[in-house]
Motif scaffolding. Structure first.
Motif, PDB file in Angstrom:
ATOM      1  N   GLY A  48       0.814  -1.250  -0.041  1.00 57.52           N
ATOM      2  CA  GLY A  48      -0.015  -0.003   0.046  1.00 57.52           C
ATOM      3  C   GLY A  48       0.935   1.297  -0.043  1.00 57.52           C
ATOM      4  N   GLN A 165      -6.095  -6.863   2.296  1.00 58.19           N
ATOM      5  CA  GLN A 165      -6.499  -5.654   1.494  1.00 58.19           C
ATOM      6  C   GLN A 165      -6.706  -4.404   2.298  1.00 58.19           C
ATOM      7  N   CYS A 169      -4.743  -0.675   2.333  1.00 61.81           N
ATOM      8  CA  CYS A 169      -5.325   0.665   2.440  1.00 61.81           C
ATOM      9  C   CYS A 169      -5.057   1.473   3.710  1.00 61.81           C
ATOM     10  N   CYS A 170      -4.468   0.748   4.712  1.00 66.42           N
ATOM     11  CA  CYS A 170      -3.994   1.488   5.500  1.00 66.42           C
ATOM     12  C   CYS A 170      -2.374   2.080   5.177  1.00 66.42           C
ATOM     13  N   SER A 173      -3.281   4.782   2.848  1.00 65.83           N
ATOM     14  CA  SER A 173      -3.787   6.077   3.764  1.00 65.83           C
ATOM     15  C   SER A 173      -2.515   6.907   4.412  1.00 65.83           C
ATOM     16  N   VAL A 288      -4.908   5.658  -7.915  1.00 65.47           N
ATOM     17  CA  VAL A 288      -4.070   5.618  -6.390  1.00 65.47           C
ATOM     18  C   VAL A 288      -2.914   6.214  -6.958  1.00 65.47           C
ATOM     19  N   GLN A 313     -11.350   4.897   2.054  1.00 68.29           N
ATOM     20  CA  GLN A 313     -11.044   3.481   1.538  1.00 68.29           C
ATOM     21  C   GLN A 313     -11.205   2.417   3.113  1.00 68.29           C
ATOM     22  N   ILE A 314     -10.695   3.224   3.986  1.00 70.27           N
ATOM     23  CA  ILE A 314     -10.657   2.199   5.499  1.00 70.27           C
ATOM     24  C   ILE A 314     -11.844   1.705   5.732  1.00 70.27           C
ATOM     25  N   THR A 317     -12.958  -1.112   3.320  1.00 69.25           N
ATOM     26  CA  THR A 317     -12.404  -2.278   3.330  1.00 69.25           C
ATOM     27  C   THR A 317     -12.821  -3.208   4.651  1.00 69.25           C
ATOM     28  N   SER A 341     -12.997  -1.076  -2.781  1.00 69.05           N
ATOM     29  CA  SER A 341     -12.210  -1.796  -1.660  1.00 69.05           C
ATOM     30  C   SER A 341     -13.286  -2.703  -0.925  1.00 69.05           C
ATOM     31  N   GLY A 345     -10.927  -5.030  -4.548  1.00 71.09           N
ATOM     32  CA  GLY A 345      -9.555  -4.774  -3.942  1.00 71.09           C
ATOM     33  C   GLY A 345      -8.880  -5.822  -3.561  1.00 71.09           C
TER      34      GLY A 345
END
Length: 433
Positions: A48, A165, A169-170, A173, A288, A313-314, A317, A341, A345
């Motif tokens: 990510g 996934q 995303c983390c 982010s 992205v 996104q968080i 997901t 997501s 994702g």
């Protein structure tokens, strides 16, 4: 013919493999399973971070090193080029040195890549570092979902696998949020943190018991499985199922790469390759990678835009993680038209880790990874040129691909929720073509 007859025999004993009497060892997430998954998730965070890095770093790198748009497009696409390189060896490497060994090897490339970028004085070092990051990503992208799928109980496999996934995303982010307030060099150094954490964590977790069974390490196989399921858990049934299936294919199936293209694996190949093509040509990765420039061209604040993407996104997901083992894989893949997501994702990689038998899993992993990264390179490198041609046309093309993905999933992708890996793999190799 001998192998196909053997697989037919496995199907006739399916009630044993498809047993619904869930034992304690089959239903619990033990502390070591949780720890093992958390260590593997550090690799997902790395993916990510590296995927999102090119967006917040774009203006700083271009200004400090004097890169043109074309030169920066090369830098952005080098990660996918590295992913292609990693894809050539990820399956074989995972088969030879193990899933855990592959994760360790991948983080060496990732750390080297981040350091090369952080201390780069010219475009050459930037591209070299980005290439090294991509190689690491190519190894991680296969090893993480396979490792998690092979160590977790069947009733929890979807949630644990799809949580990778969430970790992607983390990482994404993290780059988007802090990338607006720190320099691109410091941002690259921060990218090394999950890599180092994984290297240390790999010293504490067991190897995949299914891989140990595949290479004939019987004692280590039972030790690993017992460690994962708990000291007092009864692993006899699960161990017998894994051993029977693995031994059968070891003795009766060759593992040459071309064996992957036999007719009985056609459905698995269509599902795996098809999902990878659709997920990349749907355009998410380029959004992205170039979200800052997209928001800028739209006349919107880049900082607010990227932070918004990071925040949105968080929860999407998290919803996917919670719903994967409840609703199944197919409904969430069809939900891609609503939220990337939640569905496409991470679930394609989960399905790929489930549908290929152990004897061809390495070859299949390399092939689908190669398709994934090759398509990613095409769309990442071509995005800026497509935007110069027509910004609206670019996103209409992505929309059309997303619509095709809905039809593809509805018609061809099997539901794997709540099924033992061996059951899934035997049944799909006998699905009507």
């Amino acid at each position: 013919m001998e192998t196909e007859n053997l697989e037919d025999g496995l199907l006739t004993t399916k009630p044993r493999v498809n047993c619904r009497d869930v034992s304690e060892s089959d239903s619990k997430a033990t502390p070591i399973v949780i720890l093992s998954c958390m260590v593997a998730y550090c690799g997902s965070i790395t993916v990510g971070c590296s995927s999102a890095y090119s967006s917040p770093a774009e203006s700083g790198i271009m200004e400090d090193l004097g890169l043109s748009i074309a030169a920066y497009s090369v830098f952005g696409a080098m990660a996918t080029a590295g992913g292609i390189v990693g894809s050539f060896v990820n399956g074989k490497l995972a088969d030879v040195i193990g899933r855990r060994g592959t994760l360790w090897f991948s983080e060496i490339f990732s750390i080297a890549g981040w350091l090369a970028i952080a201390f780069a004085k010219n475009a050459w070092w930037l591209d070299l570092g980005r290439l090294s990051l991509g190689i690491g990503n190519g190894l991680i992208g296969y090893a993480v979902p396979v490792y998690i799928a092979e160590i977790t109980p069947k009733n929890l496999r979807g949630g644990f696998s799809n949580a990778s996934q969430l970790m992607v995303c983390c990482g994404l982010s993290l780059m988007f949020i802090i990338g607006n307030v720190i320099t691109w060099r410091i941002l690259a150094l921060i990218g090394t943190i999950p890599c180092i954490l994984e290297l240390l964590g790999l010293l504490l977790i067991p190897e995949s018991p299914r891989w140990l069974a595949k290479i004939g390490k019987e004692k280590e196989f039972e030790t690993s499985l017992q460690y994962l399921r708990g000291r007092n858990a009864d692993i006899s049934q699960e161990a017998a199922e894994i051993r029977e299936y693995t031994e059968a294919f070891k003795k009766n199936s060759k593992t040459r790469f071309m064996d992957l293209f036999q007719r009985r694996y056609a459905h698995s190949l269509i599902v795996g390759v098809g999902l990878m093509v659709l997920v990349q040509f749907g355009g998410n990765n380029v959004i992205v990678s170039y979200s800052s420039s997209i928001f800028n061209k739209a006349g919107f604040s880049t900082s607010i835009g990227t932070i918004s993407v990071a925040i949105i996104q968080i929860p999407a997901t998290v919803a996917s993680v919670l719903l994967t083992d409840k609703l199944g894989r197919r409904p969430l893949l069809l939900g891609y038209s609503v939220a990337y997501s939640t569905g496409m994702g991470g679930i394609p990689w989960l399905i790929v880790s489930e549908v290929f038998p152990i004897n061809v899993k390495g070859s299949a992993g390399s092939l689908v990874s190669l398709v994934n990264w090759s398509c990613s390179w095409i769309v990442t490198y071509g995005f800026n040129f497509m935007m110069e041609w027509s910004s609206a046309g670019t996103f209409f093309i992505y929309m059309g691909v997303c619509g095709s993905a809905v039809l593809f999933v509805a018609k061809l992708v099997p539901e794997t929720k709540g099924r033992v890996l061996e059951e899934i793999q035997v049944s799909i190799t006998h699905s009507p073509q």
